[in-house]
Motif scaffolding. Structure first.
Motif, short mmCIF file in Angstrom:
data_model
loop_
_atom_site.label_atom_id
_atom_site.label_comp_id
_atom_site.label_asym_id
_atom_site.label_seq_id
_atom_site.Cartn_x
_atom_site.Cartn_y
_atom_site.Cartn_z
N PRO A 53 -4.23 -57.46 14.28
CA PRO A 53 -4.96 -57.28 13.02
C PRO A 53 -4.51 -56.02 12.28
N ALA A 54 -4.02 -56.19 11.05
CA ALA A 54 -3.58 -55.05 10.22
C ALA A 54 -2.77 -54.07 11.08
N ASN A 55 -3.14 -52.78 11.05
CA ASN A 55 -2.40 -51.78 11.83
C ASN A 55 -3.05 -51.50 13.18
N GLY A 56 -3.90 -52.42 13.64
CA GLY A 56 -4.54 -52.25 14.94
C GLY A 56 -3.55 -52.50 16.07
N GLY A 57 -3.52 -51.62 17.05
CA GLY A 57 -2.67 -51.79 18.21
C GLY A 57 -1.38 -51.00 18.14
N ASN A 58 -0.75 -50.83 19.29
CA ASN A 58 0.50 -50.11 19.41
C ASN A 58 1.16 -50.45 20.73
N LEU A 59 2.41 -50.11 20.86
CA LEU A 59 3.13 -50.35 22.12
C LEU A 59 4.14 -49.25 22.34
N SER A 60 4.53 -49.07 23.60
CA SER A 60 5.52 -48.04 23.91
C SER A 60 6.32 -48.42 25.14
N ILE A 61 7.49 -47.77 25.24
CA ILE A 61 8.41 -47.96 26.37
C ILE A 61 8.82 -46.58 26.86
N ARG A 62 8.66 -46.34 28.14
CA ARG A 62 9.07 -45.04 28.70
C ARG A 62 10.57 -44.86 28.53
N LEU A 63 10.97 -43.66 28.14
CA LEU A 63 12.39 -43.35 27.96
C LEU A 63 12.60 -41.88 28.30
N GLY A 64 13.32 -41.62 29.39
CA GLY A 64 13.55 -40.24 29.81
C GLY A 64 12.25 -39.53 30.10
N GLU A 65 12.11 -38.34 29.53
CA GLU A 65 10.89 -37.56 29.72
C GLU A 65 9.79 -37.93 28.73
N GLY A 66 10.10 -38.84 27.82
CA GLY A 66 9.13 -39.24 26.81
C GLY A 66 9.02 -40.74 26.71
N PHE A 67 8.80 -41.24 25.50
CA PHE A 67 8.68 -42.68 25.31
C PHE A 67 8.91 -43.04 23.84
N VAL A 68 9.34 -44.28 23.63
CA VAL A 68 9.47 -44.84 22.29
C VAL A 68 8.19 -45.59 21.98
N ILE A 69 7.59 -45.33 20.82
CA ILE A 69 6.31 -45.92 20.46
C ILE A 69 6.32 -46.39 19.01
N SER A 70 5.48 -47.36 18.70
CA SER A 70 5.35 -47.81 17.32
C SER A 70 4.79 -46.68 16.47
N SER A 71 5.11 -46.69 15.20
CA SER A 71 4.73 -45.59 14.32
C SER A 71 3.28 -45.68 13.86
N SER A 72 2.78 -44.59 13.33
CA SER A 72 1.44 -44.56 12.75
C SER A 72 1.34 -45.55 11.60
N PRO A 102 11.72 -41.26 11.74
CA PRO A 102 11.45 -41.15 10.30
C PRO A 102 9.98 -41.06 9.92
N ALA A 103 9.06 -41.31 10.86
CA ALA A 103 7.64 -41.31 10.53
C ALA A 103 6.85 -40.79 11.72
N ALA A 104 5.59 -40.45 11.50
CA ALA A 104 4.74 -39.97 12.58
C ALA A 104 4.52 -41.09 13.61
N PRO A 105 4.42 -40.73 14.89
CA PRO A 105 4.18 -41.75 15.92
C PRO A 105 2.74 -42.26 15.87
N SER A 106 2.49 -43.33 16.59
CA SER A 106 1.17 -43.94 16.63
C SER A 106 0.05 -42.93 16.83
N SER A 107 -1.10 -43.22 16.23
CA SER A 107 -2.26 -42.34 16.37
C SER A 107 -2.73 -42.26 17.82
N GLU A 108 -2.31 -43.21 18.66
CA GLU A 108 -2.71 -43.18 20.07
C GLU A 108 -1.62 -42.60 20.96
N SER A 109 -0.73 -41.80 20.41
CA SER A 109 0.38 -41.23 21.19
C SER A 109 -0.11 -40.37 22.34
#
Length: 204
Positions: A53-72, A102-109
Motif C-alpha cells: 500500500p502506497a509507501n508502506g513497507g520496506n526491504l533490505s539485504i545485508r551487505l558487508g558491515e551494512g545493508f542495502v535498503i529501499s529508500s524513504s 541518491p536519497a534518504a534510506p527507509s524511515s525504518e532503517s
C-alpha cells in the motif's frame, strides 16, 4: 514522468525519516550492483498479494558491515533502481544513520540495523502490510505480535521489534502496523510473510 512515478503515493501521516540522515556518498558501493533484480522480484510478489500500500513497507539485504535498503517514501509496488540505498552505519543513541545513495534510506532503517546487529543469521529483512496486520483477533495463534504500538520510524518501534523477535525466530507483527520477517535471503523472508498472509486469508 514515467508510469511508475505516476503510481507513487505517500500514506496519510507520513512525514519522512525521523532520524538524522547523513549522506556519505551520492553513489552506492559497487558491491550493491545487481541487487535490484531480486528486490524488484520480491516487491512484485508482494504487490500481487496486495501487500504494497502506497509507501508502506520496506526491504533490505545485508551487505558487508551494512545493508542495502529501499529508500524513504519508496512504493514497493513500483520500486525503481535508484530507490535502493546503502546504509553503512548507525548510531542508535544519537538517532543518526549514515548512508550512500541518491536519497534518504527507509524511515525504518534503525529497525533494520538493530535486527541485523541482534540476528547475525539474518541476511535479508522484509517489512510489509496487509488487511490483517491490524487485526489482533485474526493474528492470534498465527504470529507473535508486539506488546504495544509505537510510532513508525522511531527507535522505540525498532526496540519493540527486537523484543518481539525474542518470542519468534523469523516473523513478527508490529502491533497495528505490519509484518517483519528475516531470512537467509529476500525470497525466504518474503515466503514467510506471504505464507502467513495466505493462512490468514483462509481464516477471514
Amino acid at each position: 514522468m514515467n508510469d511508475n512515478q505516476k503510481k507513487k503515493f505517500l500514506m496519510d501521516g507520513y512525514v519522512g525519516v525521523k532520524f538524522n540522515a547523513v549522506r556519505q556518498n551520492d553513489m552506492l558501493p559497487p558491491e550493491a550492483s545487481g541487487l535490484y533484480g531480486i528486490s524488484h522480484r520480491v516487491c512484485e510478489r508482494l504487490r500481487e498479494h496486495d501487500m504494497t500500500p502506497a509507501n508502506g513497507g520496506n526491504l533490505s539485504i545485508r551487505l558487508g558491515e551494512g545493508f542495502v535498503i529501499s529508500s524513504s517514501g519508496c512504493n514497493l509496488g513500483c520500486i525503481e533502481e535508484n530507490e535502493l540505498i546503502y546504509v553503512e552505519g548507525c548510531d542508535v543513541g544519537k538517532e543518526c544513520v549514515m548512508y550512500q545513495g541518491p536519497a534518504a534510506p527507509s524511515s525504518e532503517s534503525i529497525m533494520h540495523w538493530l535486527i541485523y546487529q541482534n540476528h547475525p543469521e539474518a541476511m535479508a529483512i522484509v517489512h510489509a502490510h496487509d488487511e490483517f496486520a491490524t487485526k489482533s483477533a485474526i493474528l492470534e495463534g498465527e504470529v507473535s505480535q508486539s506488546e504495544r504500538e509505537e510510532p513508525y520510524g522511531t527507535v522505540e518501534l525498532a526496540r519493540m521489534a527486537i523484543d518481539t523477535f525474542k518470542q519468534a525466530r523469523e516473523i513478527i507483527v508490529l502491533k497495528n502496523h505490519g509484518y517483519v520477517a528475516i531470512g537467509s535471503d529476500l525470497d525466504r523472508a518474503c515466503d514467510l510473510i506471504v505464507n502467513t498472509h495466505m493462512r490468514l486469508l483462509g481464516k477471514k
